[in-house]
Design an enzyme around this catalytic site. Sequence first.
Site, PDB file in Angstrom:
ATOM      1  N   PRO A  21       0.990  -1.111  -0.039  1.00  0.00           N
ATOM      2  CA  PRO A  21       0.164   0.303  -0.070  1.00  0.00           C
ATOM      3  C   PRO A  21       0.974   1.601  -0.087  1.00  0.00           C
ATOM      4  CG  PRO A  21       0.357  -0.767   2.733  1.00  0.00           C
ATOM      5  CD  PRO A  21       0.989  -1.862   1.582  1.00  0.00           C
ATOM      6  N   GLY A  22       0.344   1.945  -0.354  1.00  0.00           N
ATOM      7  CA  GLY A  22       0.797   3.716  -0.172  1.00  0.00           C
ATOM      8  C   GLY A  22       0.160   4.121   0.547  1.00  0.00           C
ATOM      9  N   SER A  23       0.303   5.905   0.303  1.00  0.00           N
ATOM     10  CA  SER A  23      -0.626   6.818   1.314  1.00  0.00           C
ATOM     11  C   SER A  23      -1.883   6.662   1.214  1.00  0.00           C
ATOM     12  CB  SER A  23       0.460   7.662   1.903  1.00  0.00           C
ATOM     13  OG  SER A  23       0.515   8.134   1.140  1.00  0.00           O
ATOM     14  N   MET A  24      -2.814   7.356   2.489  1.00  0.00           N
ATOM     15  CA  MET A  24      -3.510   7.271   1.700  1.00  0.00           C
ATOM     16  C   MET A  24      -4.629   8.407   0.461  1.00  0.00           C
ATOM     17  SD  MET A  24      -5.477   9.318   4.922  1.00  0.00           S
ATOM     18  CE  MET A  24      -5.225  10.994   5.459  1.00  0.00           C
TER      19      MET A  24
ATOM     20  N   HIS B 115       7.245  -3.608   2.484  1.00  0.00           N
ATOM     21  CA  HIS B 115       6.157  -3.245   2.892  1.00  0.00           C
ATOM     22  C   HIS B 115       5.037  -2.461   2.662  1.00  0.00           C
ATOM     23  CE1 HIS B 115       6.370  -1.181   6.194  1.00  0.00           C
ATOM     24  NE2 HIS B 115       5.118  -0.918   6.970  1.00  0.00           N
ATOM     25  N   GLY B 116       5.761  -0.828   1.954  1.00  0.00           N
ATOM     26  CA  GLY B 116       4.517   0.150   1.776  1.00  0.00           C
ATOM     27  C   GLY B 116       5.715   1.315   1.293  1.00  0.00           C
ATOM     28  N   ALA B 117       4.537   1.905   1.463  1.00  0.00           N
ATOM     29  CA  ALA B 117       5.620   3.632   1.519  1.00  0.00           C
ATOM     30  C   ALA B 117       6.795   4.256   2.502  1.00  0.00           C
ATOM     31  CB  ALA B 117       5.041   5.056   1.096  1.00  0.00           C
TER      32      ALA B 117
END
Length: 399
Positions: A304-307, A328-330
């Site tokens: 996932p990225g940020s919202m 695992h993400g940004a």
Amino acid sequence: MPVFQEIPGCVPVKVWTPELEPAARRQLENVAALPIVHGHVAAMPDVHAGIGATVGSVIPTKGAIVPAAVGVDLGCGMNAVQLSLKASDLPESLSRIRGAIEAAVPVGFDMHDDEGAGSRKSAAKSRRKALADIVEREPALRAKQKDFDKTWVRQLGTLGGGNHFIELCLDESQNVWVMLHSGSRGIGNAIGRHFIERARREMEKTDIHLPDRDLAWLAEGTPAFALYMDALEWAQDYAAENRRQMMQAILGAIAPNLPPFTIVGEALSCHHNYVARERHFGQDLYVTRKGAIHAGKGELGVIPGSMGARSFIVRGKGNPESLCSCAHGAGRRMSRTEARRRFTEQDVVRQTAGVECRKDAGVVDEIPGAYKDVDEVMRNQSDLVDVVHTLKQVLCIKG
């Protein structure tokens, strides 16, 4: 891209980003100096300083585990499903759908009013005896959480706070996805904190000098290690079930507000704070992924990225240099305190334009600007994963 830099030490640290903050570098050097670490440490492109060990690190150990490197949100991870809906099937305003999800899934400190019924009740019942056996062997765990026997049951199927979220997304073909991020809630936190403290006490009995007290470990073959592994595996299973229960509740909540739909393909699920027994460097090891996911050859994962940014469904390449892992993400580029100092509610509104979500002072520390550029993170790990789908949030619920 290949490894950007390698930090020499007792074992090397291979880093998948050209930019590494000094605090994160020190933590990686400290971990690599531990005699229980085997082969090399891998630092993912979203790496940033954590408590004891860096977030975004993959740590292979032989004969021991560092509880603080695993952290306290045991089994935290992602679930994602693609629906048989297109963007054109969504209403112009998503506020009603957001409200329906928020009514079905408690967020923040909220929890269910009772033990529930159906699958949630059954899931709790099937895990009760195993937890009771763990607590019987380690009674001090009860003191780590208020209403110990009830809280974990009522929190099953709840989001929690911090960077946990529920999202509705669209992929590159305008297909609708539901995605969520959460972990083992209060019970995982209680187990994590307890064994971090116990590891420190165990290390005090030795003459081993630690570069950081948070890097105390539990040695295989000891009662403390066996108990931690049982509790950790229980919490990781609980986290996975927590996400399953939430996904079930979300799909039930949105169904009355959308055309009839089905799930396309299989649901994706992956931990990114966990320990697994794996074979690397010709040895059977414990691999701690603290903010990293398994990316075995052909294996699907969720990043996932940020919202306000993009997210990705990826397929692993099984790169042995990263111990078959990826980001695992940004990854945060500043602390929550710094984000609250630097940004305002108006910044949240601008950076989350087009997303149905909270835009108040309570989520300033989760503003996209507080995170690294997820597109750069993905470019830096092109040798670890292939992108299968690119997702853009249209609705986001934060804890």
